[in-house]
Design an enzyme around this catalytic site. Sequence first.
Site, PDB file in Angstrom:
ATOM      1  N   HIS A  87     -52.590  82.912   1.778  1.00 18.20           N
ATOM      2  CA  HIS A  87     -53.686  81.913   2.290  1.00 18.20           C
ATOM      3  C   HIS A  87     -55.133  82.227   1.747  1.00 18.20           C
ATOM      4  O   HIS A  87     -55.787  81.280   1.142  1.00 18.20           O
ATOM      5  CB  HIS A  87     -53.728  82.059   3.749  1.00 18.20           C
ATOM      6  CG  HIS A  87     -54.579  80.970   4.195  1.00 18.20           C
ATOM      7  ND1 HIS A  87     -55.878  81.190   4.873  1.00 18.20           N
ATOM      8  CD2 HIS A  87     -54.401  79.576   4.280  1.00 18.20           C
ATOM      9  CE1 HIS A  87     -56.358  80.134   5.382  1.00 18.20           C
ATOM     10  NE2 HIS A  87     -55.605  79.143   4.998  1.00 18.20           N
TER      11      HIS A  87
ATOM     12  N   ILE B  76     -58.297  78.937   9.322  1.00 18.84           N
ATOM     13  CA  ILE B  76     -58.996  78.037   8.985  1.00 18.84           C
ATOM     14  C   ILE B  76     -58.244  77.341   8.146  1.00 18.84           C
ATOM     15  O   ILE B  76     -57.239  77.713   7.483  1.00 18.84           O
ATOM     16  CB  ILE B  76     -60.448  78.376   8.403  1.00 18.84           C
ATOM     17  CG1 ILE B  76     -61.253  76.884   8.227  1.00 18.84           C
ATOM     18  CG2 ILE B  76     -60.190  79.261   7.265  1.00 18.84           C
ATOM     19  CD1 ILE B  76     -61.243  76.267   9.245  1.00 18.84           C
TER      20      ILE B  76
ATOM     21  N   HIS C 177     -50.900  75.547  -0.186  1.00 20.02           N
ATOM     22  CA  HIS C 177     -51.875  75.681   0.796  1.00 20.02           C
ATOM     23  C   HIS C 177     -51.101  75.176   2.265  1.00 20.02           C
ATOM     24  O   HIS C 177     -50.567  75.939   2.883  1.00 20.02           O
ATOM     25  CB  HIS C 177     -53.119  74.934   0.723  1.00 20.02           C
ATOM     26  CG  HIS C 177     -53.984  75.212   1.856  1.00 20.02           C
ATOM     27  ND1 HIS C 177     -55.189  74.425   2.335  1.00 20.02           N
ATOM     28  CD2 HIS C 177     -54.255  76.139   2.779  1.00 20.02           C
ATOM     29  CE1 HIS C 177     -55.712  74.951   3.067  1.00 20.02           C
ATOM     30  NE2 HIS C 177     -55.276  76.173   3.537  1.00 20.02           N
TER      31      HIS C 177
ATOM     32  N   ASN D 137     -57.327  79.257  -0.223  1.00 20.42           N
ATOM     33  CA  ASN D 137     -58.171  78.331   0.802  1.00 20.42           C
ATOM     34  C   ASN D 137     -59.704  78.848   0.472  1.00 20.42           C
ATOM     35  O   ASN D 137     -60.599  77.681   0.166  1.00 20.42           O
ATOM     36  CB  ASN D 137     -57.842  78.730   2.292  1.00 20.42           C
ATOM     37  CG  ASN D 137     -58.665  78.025   3.226  1.00 20.42           C
ATOM     38  OD1 ASN D 137     -58.465  76.901   3.491  1.00 20.42           O
ATOM     39  ND2 ASN D 137     -59.698  78.776   3.816  1.00 20.42           N
TER      40      ASN D 137
ATOM     41  N   HIS E 239     -49.694  77.352   6.284  1.00 17.24           N
ATOM     42  CA  HIS E 239     -49.830  76.842   7.472  1.00 17.24           C
ATOM     43  C   HIS E 239     -48.560  76.482   8.062  1.00 17.24           C
ATOM     44  O   HIS E 239     -48.108  76.708   9.081  1.00 17.24           O
ATOM     45  CB  HIS E 239     -50.743  75.709   7.472  1.00 17.24           C
ATOM     46  CG  HIS E 239     -52.299  76.134   7.379  1.00 17.24           C
ATOM     47  ND1 HIS E 239     -53.065  76.017   8.410  1.00 17.24           N
ATOM     48  CD2 HIS E 239     -52.902  76.277   6.228  1.00 17.24           C
ATOM     49  CE1 HIS E 239     -54.366  76.305   7.822  1.00 17.24           C
ATOM     50  NE2 HIS E 239     -54.259  76.462   6.419  1.00 17.24           N
TER      51      HIS E 239
END
Length: 897
Positions: free
Chosen positions: A747, A897, A555, A751, A560
């Site tokens: 993602h 997010i 993740h 997520n 990110h």
Amino acid sequence: MFCRESSSSLQTVNIAKSLSSLFPKPSAFINPIFVGRRDKLPRRGRCKVTASRANIEHEGNVVRKNAPKIKVKGFITAQEESRGIAFSRPLDQIADIRGKSLLVELISAETDPRTGTEKDPVEDYAQRIWCEAPDEKYECEFEMPEDFGTIGAIRVQNQYHRELFLKKMEIELLDGTVTFTCDSWIAPKSVDPDMRIFFSNKSYLPSQTPEPLKQFRKKELETLKGNNREKLGEFTKYERVYDYDVYNDLGDPDKDPELDRPVIGGLSHPYPRRCKTGRKPCESDPSSEQRYGGEFYVPRDEEFSTAKGTAFTGKAILAAIPSVFPQIESVLLDPQLPFPHFKAIQNLFEEGIELPKDAGLLPLLPRLIKAATEARDDILQFEAPVLINRDGFSWLRDHEFARQTLAGLNPYCIELVKEWPLKSTLDPAIYGDPTSLITWDIVEKEVKGNMSVDEALKNKRLFVLDYHDLLLPYVNKVRELENTTLYASRTLFFLSDDSTLRPVAIELTCPPNINKPQWKKVFTPGYDATSCWLWSLAKTHAICHDAGYHQLISHWLRTHCCMEPYIIAANRQLSAMHPIYRLLHPHFRYTMEINARARQSLINAGGIIETCFWPGKYSVELSSDVYDKLWRFDMEGLPADLIRRGMAEEDETAKHGLRLTIPDYPFANDGLILWDSIKEWVTDYVKHYYPDAELIKSDEELQGWWSEVRNVGHGDKKDEPWWPVLETQDDLIGVVTTIAWVASGHHAAVNFGQYGYGGYFPNRPTTTRIRMPVEEPTDEELKEFYETPEKVMLNTYPSQKQATLVMVTLDLLSTHSPDEEYIGEYPEASWANDPIIFAAYERFKGRLQYLEGVIDERNVTLSLKNRAGAGVVKYELLKPMSEAGVTGMGVPYSISI
């Protein structure tokens, strides 16, 4: 002026009328009847066209005057900052009364055919004429020469004392309306006097840019690089500078020496770069950056927009975390307190936790906080996750444990066993015997002697979750931390004929230290009470390792963290009118803001990850090790990832050009359709703008972007031989498809199922706090295990505080905000502007709609046992569209997010 505002705003107008007497102006401005009526406004200050060589030409001794002019109206749609400064409103109302709210310039994309130079711009002041929250409308009227030509850009200066979010400008021409999509914050001229440039929705390669626009294209990039910045030091809110820095702001040694952390990024700890903030160095450790109050800087347009008409954005979600946790901690006074029994865990969903009713958490956690009555406190009551809603006991079963490696929250780690026996590559002089204790005799017993080890390897029947070599160097360090323990683990699975996996053995290992030799032991599914409990405890440790790896690597690191350098480089090197920038831009939205928030409250020293996940203060350091040893850009695309893990092999005759090793692999089955859809869309797009490979090689902006990604943004790995080069259309298609996939499909897959699978924390515990009862136990520990094994299990799980904090966090992070932008939902304005690109987009949208139908059909096909069956959670994480909230589906364009 037609304006529906609050009474306070109307009072502001009256104040403005009083203040307006301080300013000399024509009497027409004094009378409120003229506000918003451009036909009554005096001409002074409205339109200005300067005579120059573009307007007057000498032909011998004859001076030819300007070409005839036409009146052209423009309408700007904007929104003000919702947290705007109230005291500026009277002054801004004066600007409205005077008809000078915004200064707007039109820039021609054509040169003067007589002189070969750019044409002079045409300008006018725009006045606010209408507003209905949240939108405001401004009107301007230009006197434009008939031969002005195509409008290639507009420039805007904000005359207010508050910033303004400029959405778009529409210019009404004789042959139709031209729209400029802006979607950008404009600082007041008192803060930033430079005029902001916005290009038309037509995309241009650098070599194809109209001559009059080239200087503006270059100057804007210089601004975004910070080359025009006059002062040094911390970046301020209004700035739009994109630059790089290492992760040196996670620790806080000035606050507490225990919060000191190493700099992540550089030779010692290789890592991608993050956005530079310019904050001062810490006094106690100059290599670290201060973490004083306030939000971390990101360029203004990377922030979540408060102008979207909703408060529950990703920004509000992450902002809730530091506000909520002190309230929870005030109730759970003992941070080490375990749950007394499993019913207490269930009560989190049935009864909840009482919180002080004056805590003010209801607006922050509307889904979780049950409003207080006068007689009682607020209640923090969790929604039951989909896993236990469908089957409250599924988490206990081995089949579900195995199924989640293919269709759960972390489908990125299961891999094919290619060699036997399993063996470590670490130095045996430091870490002990490298050979696994999982022998074929053990496996054969569990698979009922169906085949030999050679047959199992040849038929691709053995799979493993292997965290052995990654975790073993951290075991002794983590065990020194308070209230936690760690093993290195391997979990072996056997593939059945129906495409389901069955766990057959778990090996837990501790390296030697100065006090004891290496310890390792193999656990298998039990057939008596003691072995069953030991197997369940071993599974708890193995799943805990997977949960930590998921959060930190699958993740955080791979989506990110690795995405941020692509975004920074794109804004520094690719013009806003570059077609590749416009293709990737929706995949970049809000990621830098989310990452800044993560550095503030999630991955920082003493933050949620360190407090609640097994690596503790070594969390980001561990992710750096994985980046150093395992991360490769050329393996981040889905097909390459599957092939690397042995989960697929190339086959031109198979669907998607790959043959899956496990046919019922829901993540891969759905993901390959999404990957192919993205790749086909990118292919159409790239080949439209780059019909010739030479255009790619000669595109200095494109080459500058990719060079900066490799040499600066991911500079710690710049010398790796696997970096793609951009020489052909296929090279560019591969790079862009990979980035788009990571931001969207990858993602989403890791997520939005976090609460569904991790909300009931026994299914995915984030830390383990005590050792296995068979690792050098005391007599008292053995007695406790044999007499109350449930208590040992509960003591192994996260504490009440840790579990509750993680559950709140996972609920927030799994939430789609109402303003989410899903892949293929709406086209970008520049895509719609080009008929060929828009047709390609429509085909892309159609393929995504097809994927939705395929997923629905697969989820009711009972032969697909990894996604359908009694109580089985449907696999919907790659279903493109979703409603707001915690839904377990929906693929946004970006990591928002």
